[in-house]
Design a protein around this motif. Structure first.
Motif, mmCIF file in Angstrom:
data_model
loop_
_atom_site.group_PDB
_atom_site.id
_atom_site.type_symbol
_atom_site.label_atom_id
_atom_site.label_comp_id
_atom_site.label_asym_id
_atom_site.label_seq_id
_atom_site.Cartn_x
_atom_site.Cartn_y
_atom_site.Cartn_z
ATOM 1 N N LEU A 29 -11.136 7.685 -3.635
ATOM 2 C CA LEU A 29 -10.291 8.099 -2.518
ATOM 3 C C LEU A 29 -9.138 7.123 -2.301
ATOM 4 N N GLN A 30 -9.396 5.840 -2.498
ATOM 5 C CA GLN A 30 -8.338 4.843 -2.332
ATOM 6 C C GLN A 30 -7.244 5.011 -3.387
ATOM 7 N N ARG A 31 -7.633 5.374 -4.603
ATOM 8 C CA ARG A 31 -6.630 5.613 -5.645
ATOM 9 C C ARG A 31 -5.759 6.831 -5.297
ATOM 10 N N LEU A 32 -6.397 7.860 -4.762
ATOM 11 C CA LEU A 32 -5.647 9.031 -4.315
ATOM 12 C C LEU A 32 -4.717 8.662 -3.162
ATOM 13 N N ARG A 33 -5.209 7.781 -2.290
ATOM 14 C CA ARG A 33 -4.377 7.334 -1.157
ATOM 15 C C ARG A 33 -3.143 6.600 -1.643
ATOM 16 N N ASP A 34 -3.274 5.777 -2.668
ATOM 17 C CA ASP A 34 -2.116 5.061 -3.219
ATOM 18 C C ASP A 34 -1.050 6.034 -3.706
ATOM 19 N N GLN A 35 -1.486 7.099 -4.376
ATOM 20 C CA GLN A 35 -0.545 8.109 -4.862
ATOM 21 C C GLN A 35 0.114 8.844 -3.687
ATOM 22 N N ILE A 36 -0.679 9.157 -2.676
ATOM 23 C CA ILE A 36 -0.165 9.854 -1.492
ATOM 24 C C ILE A 36 0.874 8.993 -0.766
ATOM 25 N N LYS A 37 0.603 7.694 -0.658
ATOM 26 C CA LYS A 37 1.560 6.782 -0.006
ATOM 27 C C LYS A 37 2.893 6.772 -0.751
ATOM 28 N N THR A 38 2.846 6.848 -2.075
ATOM 29 C CA THR A 38 4.078 6.881 -2.882
ATOM 30 C C THR A 38 4.876 8.146 -2.560
ATOM 31 N N TRP A 39 4.207 9.266 -2.463
ATOM 32 C CA TRP A 39 4.890 10.521 -2.134
ATOM 33 C C TRP A 39 5.453 10.495 -0.716
ATOM 34 N N ILE A 40 4.698 9.898 0.202
ATOM 35 C CA ILE A 40 5.159 9.843 1.596
ATOM 36 C C ILE A 40 6.469 9.056 1.706
ATOM 37 N N SER A 41 6.608 8.012 0.900
ATOM 38 C CA SER A 41 7.822 7.180 0.946
ATOM 39 C C SER A 41 8.979 7.782 0.145
ATOM 40 N N SER A 42 8.725 8.897 -0.528
ATOM 41 C CA SER A 42 9.773 9.528 -1.354
ATOM 42 C C SER A 42 10.658 10.436 -0.505
ATOM 43 N N ASN A 43 11.963 10.423 -0.801
ATOM 44 C CA ASN A 43 12.904 11.289 -0.096
ATOM 45 C C ASN A 43 12.952 12.695 -0.691
ATOM 46 N N ASP A 44 12.267 12.888 -1.819
ATOM 47 C CA ASP A 44 12.282 14.197 -2.486
ATOM 48 C C ASP A 44 11.382 15.205 -1.790
ATOM 49 N N ILE A 45 10.484 14.724 -0.945
ATOM 50 C CA ILE A 45 9.531 15.616 -0.268
ATOM 51 C C ILE A 45 9.919 15.724 1.201
ATOM 52 N N LYS A 46 10.166 16.926 1.655
ATOM 53 C CA LYS A 46 10.626 17.141 3.028
ATOM 54 C C LYS A 46 9.461 17.226 4.008
ATOM 55 N N ASP A 47 8.511 18.115 3.722
ATOM 56 C CA ASP A 47 7.366 18.290 4.621
ATOM 57 C C ASP A 47 6.216 17.389 4.160
ATOM 58 N N LYS A 48 5.960 16.352 4.942
ATOM 59 C CA LYS A 48 4.951 15.360 4.555
ATOM 60 C C LYS A 48 3.711 15.403 5.444
ATOM 61 N N SER A 49 3.616 16.422 6.301
ATOM 62 C CA SER A 49 2.523 16.473 7.274
ATOM 63 C C SER A 49 1.149 16.518 6.603
ATOM 64 N N ALA A 50 1.028 17.338 5.549
ATOM 65 C CA ALA A 50 -0.273 17.438 4.859
ATOM 66 C C ALA A 50 -0.635 16.119 4.190
ATOM 67 N N LEU A 51 0.359 15.441 3.634
ATOM 68 C CA LEU A 51 0.125 14.142 2.992
ATOM 69 C C LEU A 51 -0.306 13.111 4.023
ATOM 70 N N MET A 52 0.343 13.126 5.188
ATOM 71 C CA MET A 52 -0.002 12.178 6.249
ATOM 72 C C MET A 52 -1.437 12.393 6.733
ATOM 73 N N GLN A 53 -1.822 13.655 6.891
ATOM 74 C CA GLN A 53 -3.185 13.962 7.342
ATOM 75 C C GLN A 53 -4.217 13.512 6.315
ATOM 76 N N ALA A 54 -3.904 13.741 5.029
ATOM 77 C CA ALA A 54 -4.833 13.342 3.966
ATOM 78 C C ALA A 54 -4.988 11.828 3.927
ATOM 79 N N ARG A 55 -3.881 11.109 4.085
ATOM 80 C CA ARG A 55 -3.953 9.651 4.071
ATOM 81 C C ARG A 55 -4.791 9.122 5.233
#
Length: 283
Positions: free
Chosen positions: A55-81
């Motif tokens: 789960l921590q490895r998945l969280r690291d990947q999710i954090k990278t996406w959250i900090s990316s400007n290419d993704i507009k809607d980050k709500s699902a990523l934030m909830q998963a983290r």
């Protein structure tokens, strides 16, 4: 467009893995606490640790996406983290509790050597350290939010939210500092262990609800540690300054008389002034 679709597919796949991983974590968690034999418990603990690592490895990947400007809607990523971080808190509590549980050989040996007072101190420290660990995970989460919000041009755009996050981090660290101080005070017999019972409920409430503005309304100035009467440290008394040197004419004159060089200069000056005087003849 194909690149965006590919990214979204990867995100969906990762979120699915998070959902499955959390379900498996909860199943193993229940087995850990239901186990009656120590060898069973230890086996489930190993499995639980493997699952939290995934789960921590998945969280690291999710954090990278959250900090990316290419993704507009980050709500699902934030909830998963946040969901993963909740499980991280649970694991830390489990790990600390099961190290020397009363039914383990080490725990029984340790308990046999402790007086009731020492056991109470040990239990208090375990509780407080567990709370510190849980808040540390929350700090890590908020620091990730600060990094995300301040990336690129976000610092100006998200100024208000950044200030709120930074204030929350400061508040978390204040709680950690207070709990560390309480641990020292308990170990040094400066306070009674029973006093912690009066603070436990408020400490737990803060940890569980500090991210909910509605729940914290009216609790902004909550201080669970006032029962310990810590108080601020008294400032050290400043060292008194030495009395100023005397500036009286007498003292100055005496000092000049004691200095042969100064006396010689004065005599020379007086002679020069005398020689420049013009005599006036009265007829």
């Amino acid at each position: 467009m194909s690149g965006a679709r590919k990214l979204q597919t990867e995100i969906d796949r990762t979120l699915k893995k998070v959902e499955e991983g959390v379900e498996l974590f909860d199943e193993i968690w229940e087995k850990v606490y239901a186990a009656s034999q120590q060898n069973q418990k230890e086996k489930y603990e190993v499995d639980l640790k493997k699952e939290i690592k995934k789960l921590q490895r998945l969280r690291d990947q999710i954090k990278t996406w959250i900090s990316s400007n290419d993704i507009k809607d980050k709500s699902a990523l934030m909830q998963a983290r946040k969901l993963i971080e909740t499980k991280m808190e649970q694991f830390k509590v489990c790990e600390k509790e099961t190290k020397t549980k009363t039914y383990s050989k080490e725990g029984l040996a340790r308990e046999a050597q402790l007086t009731p007072e020492e056991q109470a101190k040990a239990d208090a420290e375990t509780f407080l350290q567990g709370c510190i660990d849980r808040i540390a995970v929350q700090i890590e989460s908020q620091e990730a939010d600060v990094e995300r919000l301040s990336s690129g041009k976000g610092a100006k755009k998200n100024k208000v939210e950044l200030e709120e996050k930074e204030a929350g981090i400061r508040k978390h660290r204040w709680h950690i500092s207070k709990m560390e101080q309480v641990i020292r005070m308990i170990n040094n017999d400066q306070v009674e262990v029973e006093q912690l019972e009066d603070a436990k409920e408020d400490i737990e409430y803060y940890i569980e609800n500090n991210n909910d503005p509605d729940a914290m309304s009216g609790y902004e100035d909550m201080d669970p540690y006032e029962v310990f009467e810590m108080g601020a440290e008294e400032p050290e008394e400043p060292t008194p300054a030495p009395p100023p040197a005397s500036k009286s004419k007498k003292g100055k004159g005496a000092a000049e008389d004691d200095d042969p060089k100064d006396k010689k200069k004065k005599d020379k000056k007086d002679k020069k002034a005398l020689s420049s005087t013009i005599p006036i003849t009265i007829g």
